[in-house]
Design an enzyme around this catalytic site. Sequence first.
Site, PDB file in Angstrom:
ATOM      1  N   GLY A  61       0.823  -1.212   0.000  1.00  0.00           N
ATOM      2  CA  GLY A  61       0.000   0.000   0.000  1.00  0.00           C
ATOM      3  C   GLY A  61       0.855   1.259   0.000  1.00  0.00           C
TER       4      GLY A  61
ATOM      5  N   LYS B 271       5.895  21.885 -10.455  1.00  0.00           N
ATOM      6  CA  LYS B 271       7.261  21.591 -10.919  1.00  0.00           C
ATOM      7  C   LYS B 271       7.330  21.908 -12.418  1.00  0.00           C
ATOM      8  CE  LYS B 271      10.483  17.831 -11.730  1.00  0.00           C
ATOM      9  NZ  LYS B 271      10.739  16.382 -11.641  1.00  0.00           N
TER      10      LYS B 271
HETATM   11  C1  FAD Z   1      15.804   7.808  -2.673  1.00  0.00           C
HETATM   12  C2  FAD Z   1      14.564   7.716  -3.506  1.00  0.00           C
HETATM   13  C3  FAD Z   1      14.007   8.873  -4.040  1.00  0.00           C
HETATM   14  C4  FAD Z   1      12.884   8.794  -4.870  1.00  0.00           C
HETATM   15  N1  FAD Z   1      12.379   9.928  -5.451  1.00  0.00           N
HETATM   16  C5  FAD Z   1      11.399   9.817  -6.371  1.00  0.00           C
HETATM   17  C6  FAD Z   1      10.892  10.943  -7.049  1.00  0.00           C
HETATM   18  O1  FAD Z   1      11.279  12.083  -6.781  1.00  0.00           O
HETATM   19  N2  FAD Z   1       9.944  10.750  -7.989  1.00  0.00           N
HETATM   20  C7  FAD Z   1       9.460   9.515  -8.277  1.00  0.00           C
HETATM   21  O2  FAD Z   1       8.645   9.384  -9.194  1.00  0.00           O
HETATM   22  N3  FAD Z   1       9.864   8.449  -7.595  1.00  0.00           N
HETATM   23  C8  FAD Z   1      10.815   8.560  -6.666  1.00  0.00           C
HETATM   24  N4  FAD Z   1      11.226   7.461  -5.988  1.00  0.00           N
HETATM   25  C9  FAD Z   1      10.538   6.207  -6.178  1.00  0.00           C
HETATM   26  C10 FAD Z   1       9.239   6.205  -5.384  1.00  0.00           C
HETATM   27  O3  FAD Z   1       9.508   6.430  -4.028  1.00  0.00           O
HETATM   28  C11 FAD Z   1       8.557   4.850  -5.555  1.00  0.00           C
HETATM   29  O4  FAD Z   1       8.467   4.526  -6.906  1.00  0.00           O
HETATM   30  C12 FAD Z   1       7.160   4.897  -5.020  1.00  0.00           C
HETATM   31  O5  FAD Z   1       7.150   5.389  -3.723  1.00  0.00           O
HETATM   32  C13 FAD Z   1       6.540   3.534  -5.060  1.00  0.00           C
HETATM   33  O6  FAD Z   1       6.998   2.732  -4.021  1.00  0.00           O
HETATM   34  P1  FAD Z   1       6.284   1.349  -3.837  1.00  0.00           P
HETATM   35  O7  FAD Z   1       4.835   1.577  -3.567  1.00  0.00           O
HETATM   36  O8  FAD Z   1       6.651   0.477  -4.975  1.00  0.00           O
HETATM   37  O9  FAD Z   1       6.996   0.725  -2.551  1.00  0.00           O
HETATM   38  P2  FAD Z   1       6.869   1.076  -0.985  1.00  0.00           P
HETATM   39  O10 FAD Z   1       6.579   2.488  -0.726  1.00  0.00           O
HETATM   40  O11 FAD Z   1       8.081   0.473  -0.356  1.00  0.00           O
HETATM   41  O12 FAD Z   1       5.597   0.244  -0.506  1.00  0.00           O
HETATM   42  C14 FAD Z   1       5.654  -1.140  -0.266  1.00  0.00           C
HETATM   43  C15 FAD Z   1       4.367  -1.582   0.400  1.00  0.00           C
HETATM   44  O13 FAD Z   1       4.390  -2.993   0.547  1.00  0.00           O
HETATM   45  C16 FAD Z   1       4.003  -3.326   1.858  1.00  0.00           C
HETATM   46  N5  FAD Z   1       4.612  -4.619   2.233  1.00  0.00           N
HETATM   47  C17 FAD Z   1       5.878  -5.021   2.016  1.00  0.00           C
HETATM   48  N6  FAD Z   1       6.058  -6.263   2.529  1.00  0.00           N
HETATM   49  C18 FAD Z   1       4.878  -6.633   3.052  1.00  0.00           C
HETATM   50  C19 FAD Z   1       4.438  -7.790   3.759  1.00  0.00           C
HETATM   51  N7  FAD Z   1       5.235  -8.810   4.035  1.00  0.00           N
HETATM   52  N8  FAD Z   1       3.153  -7.833   4.164  1.00  0.00           N
HETATM   53  C20 FAD Z   1       2.299  -6.792   3.915  1.00  0.00           C
HETATM   54  N9  FAD Z   1       2.677  -5.667   3.266  1.00  0.00           N
HETATM   55  C21 FAD Z   1       3.947  -5.591   2.859  1.00  0.00           C
HETATM   56  C22 FAD Z   1       4.520  -2.166   2.704  1.00  0.00           C
HETATM   57  O14 FAD Z   1       3.870  -2.092   3.940  1.00  0.00           O
HETATM   58  C23 FAD Z   1       4.170  -0.997   1.786  1.00  0.00           C
HETATM   59  O15 FAD Z   1       2.818  -0.652   1.973  1.00  0.00           O
HETATM   60  C24 FAD Z   1      12.307   7.535  -5.120  1.00  0.00           C
HETATM   61  C25 FAD Z   1      12.830   6.389  -4.529  1.00  0.00           C
HETATM   62  C26 FAD Z   1      13.947   6.463  -3.732  1.00  0.00           C
HETATM   63  C27 FAD Z   1      14.515   5.218  -3.114  1.00  0.00           C
END
Ligand code: FAD
Length: 507
Positions: free
Chosen positions: A13, A79
């Site tokens: 999420g 932006k």
């Molecule tokens: C340093 C950095 C800077 C960034 N800056 C930018 C930016 O400026 N612009 C941009 O477009 N993108 C940026 N990004 C990328 C962006 O942060 C991600 O693409 C975006 O937040 C999506 O993350 P996600 O939802 O894939 O993962 P996450 O935010 O990690 O979410 C993972 C989810 O999975 C759940 N989960 C994991 N394991 C389990 C489990 N075992 N059981 C239940 N739930 C679980 C967690 O609770 C969480 O809800 C950046 C990334 C980094 C690392």
Amino acid sequence: MQQMVKRVVIVGGGTAGWMAAAAFGKLLAGGDYSIEVVESEEIGTVGVGEATIPPIMDFNRTMQIDEADFMRATQASIKLGIEFVDWTRLGHTYIHPFGTHGVQMQGIFFHHFWLRYRALGGTLSPDAFNISSIAARAGRYSPPLPPGASPLPPHAYAYHFDAGLYAKYLRKMAEARGVKRHEGRIVEVTQRGEDGFIESVKLTDGREIAGDFFVDCSGFRGLLIEQTLHAGYDDWSQWLPCDRAVAVPCDRLPTTTPYTRSTAREAGWQWRIALQHRIGNGYVYCSQFMSDDEAASLLLTRLDGAARASPRPLRFVTGIRKEPWKKNCVSLGLASGFLEPLESTSIHFIQSAIARLMFLFPGNTFDPATIAKYNAMTYAEYEETRDFLVLHYNAVEREDTPFWRHCRAIRIPETLRAKWEMYKESANIVAVPGDLFRESSWFAVYTGQGCIPRSWHPFANIPSTTELNRRMELMSSDVQKVVQGFPMHDDYLRAHCAAPPIPEKPM
Ligand SMILES: Cc1cc2nc3c(=O)[nH]c(=O)nc-3n(C[C@H](O)[C@H](O)[C@H](O)COP(=O)(O)OP(=O)(O)OC[C@H]3O[C@@H](n4cnc5c(N)ncnc54)[C@H](O)[C@@H]3O)c2cc1C
């Protein structure tokens, strides 16, 4: 006949999970589907990802998101592009703006004419021909004029927003559209004996959530796609060496900058993103050349205001999942791959993967040819962006630290070499349909980083010198006139989408 898949389970999420849930909730509305999201507050999200690029408008339009409401709810600012400071050499700055430079003439891109103009002694930089660049430098913003209202093409923009508030906003929208949320940590994944398809996920308290189609949005860990299905990962750190980041928000300044700033540092670069309630900062660096403690302490000395939290460390490996979609599981967001945030592309990748997925939505046979097509399209999108990022690191004059000497010595991908050679020789930039970064973007970064081609398109020689100078001056003065009519960015925010103050205590 293939049947519909009925039970869609989204694992995670964060931004990816809730973007997918909101999109599926809307686009599958009226069908006989269930959409469930499992997330764990205990694990949390990556907590960064605040800068976007203009195609996010398409996602928001599809979701019928009201811009002012969304900006208020996420403390968003505008932006207009990215300012690159100290990248080419210390003391140098340029902007990679959104939107196009100038107008096409004789049926060819503006940059060919600018190159000839420059060779003849013209002194206006590419920025002078891009509305977003000039508005960014002036701290001004207004929504684009409708096409045809000005001789110039409408400018483009995107948002900076608070990633946590964005996920909340999408969650509310998804739940209103019937998406069901389960709180809890997944500790087991069950697979079908005969083919290894995922059948269900189990939570610590014994709850079991079964599905036909699983969307892995579990972040870097890739709980389903990697830990369960072993899709494999192509590591691209030989081209993009940064592998760590440390992030910290700080107090805002009176002025909200309508662009992201990326400042090259000794072992990587620092981002600065001004939101309505605070400034987001981070240092992206290469662990081979800098320790975590050093990066965190350097970042803390380079903030515009008091830090509002402890520095948050993050580790990553740049690259892409070999099979972003495997069996009945597709990965989105960080679970599918990661290119460091230099051009703010990750949220866009989530959005474009969702669009691709809708177009190629599976029936219960999970046609392997469709999956292969999806994977090939995803790979191509990442590869094109990777090359664009590598250009920033490799086309530098800096040799002042071991990191920058390392970057200059990188053996660049052949795909980038081919593009760059063509540009050096003839100034041609060929963006094919689907390419995220188009002619103006490559032109801005090539020029900003000091890559000036030997020649230009022969059609750019058609206007006489006087006529060429006249056209260039006219275009640049049109840009100035348009921007002078824009309000200051902060006045625009106050008038249209002022967010409620958030009482956050400095550390
Ligand atoms: C340093 C950095 C800077 C960034 N800056 C930018 C930016 O400026 N612009 C941009 O477009 N993108 C940026 N990004 C990328 C962006 O942060 C991600 O693409 C975006 O937040 C999506 O993350 P996600 O939802 O894939 O993962 P996450 O935010 O990690 O979410 C993972 C989810 O999975 C759940 N989960 C994991 N394991 C389990 C489990 N075992 N059981 C239940 N739930 C679980 C967690 O609770 C969480 O809800 C950046 C990334 C980094 C690392």
